[in-house]
Scaffold this motif. Sequence first.
Motif, PDB file in Angstrom:
ATOM      1  N   HIS A  61       0.980  -1.380  -0.696  1.00 46.06           N
ATOM      2  CA  HIS A  61      -0.059  -0.219   0.219  1.00 46.06           C
ATOM      3  C   HIS A  61       1.248   0.977   0.244  1.00 46.06           C
ATOM      4  O   HIS A  61       1.910   1.690   0.940  1.00 46.06           O
ATOM      5  N   HIS A  63       1.458   5.625  -1.859  1.00 48.93           N
ATOM      6  CA  HIS A  63       1.289   7.089  -2.656  1.00 48.93           C
ATOM      7  C   HIS A  63       2.249   7.243  -3.351  1.00 48.93           C
ATOM      8  O   HIS A  63       2.483   8.058  -3.601  1.00 48.93           O
ATOM      9  N   LYS A 130      -0.264   3.336  -6.157  1.00 50.24           N
ATOM     10  CA  LYS A 130      -1.881   3.893  -6.180  1.00 50.24           C
ATOM     11  C   LYS A 130      -1.694   5.715  -6.987  1.00 50.24           C
ATOM     12  O   LYS A 130      -1.152   5.627  -7.136  1.00 50.24           O
ATOM     13  N   HIS A 225      -9.506   1.810   1.299  1.00 51.21           N
ATOM     14  CA  HIS A 225      -9.050   2.962   2.448  1.00 51.21           C
ATOM     15  C   HIS A 225     -10.898   2.762   3.386  1.00 51.21           C
ATOM     16  O   HIS A 225     -11.277   3.329   3.263  1.00 51.21           O
ATOM     17  N   HIS A 248      -5.750   0.415   6.698  1.00 49.96           N
ATOM     18  CA  HIS A 248      -6.727   1.117   7.606  1.00 49.96           C
ATOM     19  C   HIS A 248      -6.903   0.462   8.881  1.00 49.96           C
ATOM     20  O   HIS A 248      -6.213  -0.221  10.223  1.00 49.96           O
ATOM     21  N   ASP A 299       2.218   2.860   3.445  1.00 52.13           N
ATOM     22  CA  ASP A 299       0.833   3.438   3.635  1.00 52.13           C
ATOM     23  C   ASP A 299       1.970   5.186   2.973  1.00 52.13           C
ATOM     24  O   ASP A 299       1.636   6.380   2.969  1.00 52.13           O
TER      25      ASP A 299
HETATM   26 ZN   LIG Z   1      -3.485   4.702   1.547  1.00 48.26          ZN
END
Ligand SMILES: [Zn+2]
Length: 392
Positions: A61, A63, A130, A225, A248, A299
Amino acid sequence: MPPLLVKDLSALWTGDRVLRDVSVHMAGGQVVEVGSVDVPSGAVVIDGSGRIGVPGLVDAHTHLVHAGTRLGDFARRLSGASYTEILEGGGGIHTTVAATRAASEASLAGLARARLRAMLERGVTTVEIKSGYGLDVATEVKMLRAARAAAWPIDVSTTFLGAHAVPPGRDRTEYVAEVCGPMLEACAPLCEAIDVYCDRGAFTLDEAASILGAGKARGLALRVHAEQVAHTGVAALAARMGALSCDHLEQLDDEGVAAMAEHGTIAMLLPGAMLYLRDAPPPVAKLRAAGVPMAVATDFNPGSSPVADLWTCATLSCLTMGLSPEEALAGITVHAARALGRPGKGWIGPGSAADLAIFAPPPGEIADPRVLVQHMGGHRAEMVFIAGRRAC
Ligand SMILES: [Zn+2]
């Protein structure tokens, strides 16, 4: 490519246990044998004595493709503003959207390559990336193309996250229709999965259901999410829709735990975001009791989790969420690979991918993979192999 023998590793994390004094024979991109292996003819031999072997780590996960800084948000959160207040005031994700829209595809790919390189040096060989800082068709496509351009030699799994936030000034119903229509059409050929940020200040449960449904109809895997800031019920919904992971989960309720257990959904724990947003931990004891596999990811993003080091997150998952060192190791290897639909990765045994990272223990420490979780972060691999080739 000649076969490869990593000989006499002092300790090896296989994905579910620690083996002592074993050799790993790799050929044809796969692991052939683990144990006391005779040197295969023509093999390249590497001395693993005193060293720790782990499967190539999987960060499931991130970004990682983005431009710009969120230093301003950090200061505002420290002085008491909440994540949702900053987001609804046009900061947060929207700050990164503006910077990412302004960046060229080549500069985004360059930044992504530098970030992936740093992950590879820490033993990470598979990374999920992502979109979601475009929120328009052209920029979402640009982000996914940049992620793919930056990938090699790392195995990158791309996810379409057009539903990261409603762009300021857009009608939300129209925007959801665009995500499910032209944006999905343009992005689906560039990704494996679709994701939705379902939360207070983001997308509603009904909107998430239509977006995930549209992605599923287009053949994409689902991830979400879920239950981060406020409880929405999206974890249970996504589990019933066959999502690979719910991520999460700080506000996950018993119904969500039960649905995830029933449908084999992976719980993706993100301790970096939990720490930066000062959230309460997810219900790890209930997930464990229900038999829900737990993965741990960074994340990595410029706002709520500017943490690129997966080892640090493994340690934080123990300290802030209550995972054991073995659970943390499984969380960054075998369970993370399952969450990306890569069952051949994240473990070492006959037939697994030949993705292997080799570490020296911290000075004075014993050669045991658990010390890499006990000592927080910064571990650099001595050698990393991807599909049996030296990648670092
Ligand atoms: Zn995220």
